[in-house]
Design a protein around this motif. Structure first.
Motif, mmCIF file in Angstrom:
data_model
loop_
_atom_site.group_PDB
_atom_site.id
_atom_site.type_symbol
_atom_site.label_atom_id
_atom_site.label_comp_id
_atom_site.label_asym_id
_atom_site.label_seq_id
_atom_site.Cartn_x
_atom_site.Cartn_y
_atom_site.Cartn_z
ATOM 1 N N PHE A 56 33.333 38.402 38.037
ATOM 2 C CA PHE A 56 32.550 39.369 38.809
ATOM 3 C C PHE A 56 31.945 38.711 40.048
ATOM 4 O O PHE A 56 31.960 39.269 41.136
ATOM 5 N N GLU A 57 31.425 37.524 39.874
ATOM 6 C CA GLU A 57 30.752 36.828 40.978
ATOM 7 C C GLU A 57 31.719 36.330 42.049
ATOM 8 O O GLU A 57 31.294 35.975 43.143
ATOM 9 N N ARG A 58 33.002 36.298 41.760
ATOM 10 C CA ARG A 58 33.990 35.863 42.749
ATOM 11 C C ARG A 58 34.118 36.852 43.899
ATOM 12 O O ARG A 58 34.578 36.498 44.965
ATOM 13 N N ARG A 59 33.783 38.090 43.672
ATOM 14 C CA ARG A 59 33.806 39.136 44.689
ATOM 15 C C ARG A 59 35.204 39.418 45.250
ATOM 16 O O ARG A 59 35.359 39.882 46.365
ATOM 17 N N SER A 60 36.216 39.123 44.469
ATOM 18 C CA SER A 60 37.599 39.422 44.834
ATOM 19 C C SER A 60 38.228 40.103 43.623
ATOM 20 O O SER A 60 38.154 39.578 42.508
#
Length: 123
Positions: A57-61
């Motif tokens: 989720f935190e990768r934003r991809s």
């Protein structure tokens, strides 16, 4: 789907959190607690589900998120497999075995559905 602002809001993350709590609860049993290798492995696999969902989720991809969802799904299978070992060794009751099995199968399906949704919505 509503736009989630944090991974803690994701239903798949919430399901994985409940599974981790269940895993830690069942590994407190006397025989299970003494089998350090199995106890450690199943706990790490359970935590891996949660952390892979969060990290993705935190990768934003979307592409990377889906990759991490697949890692989480694989860890769910690992938990299920290790639960079979615990059941075979009589560390847990049939009731606990079935509970973990049912919850991990449900989570695995939820992760797959979420992954499919993300891939389709990204086209």
């Amino acid at each position: 789907m509503a736009a989630y602002k944090s991974f803690e809001e994701l239903p798949v993350w919430q399901e994985s959190r409940a599974i981790v709590a269940l895993i830690y609860s069942l590994t407190k049993g006397s025989n299970f607690a003494k089998d350090f290798g199995l106890k450690d492995q199943i706990q790490r696999a359970g935590v891996s589900i949660m952390t892979n969902i969060a990290e993705g989720f935190e990768r934003r991809s979307t592409k990377e998120f889906c990759q991490f969802l697949n890692y989480a799904k694989a860890s769910s299978g690992e938990v299920r497999s290790l639960t079979v070992v615990a059941s075979d060794l009589k560390y847990i009751t049939d009731e606990l075995f079935n509970s973990v099995r049912d919850k991990t199968i449900s989570l695995s399906k939820s992760i797959s559905g979420f992954d499919r949704y993300l891939r389709q919505s990204n086209r």
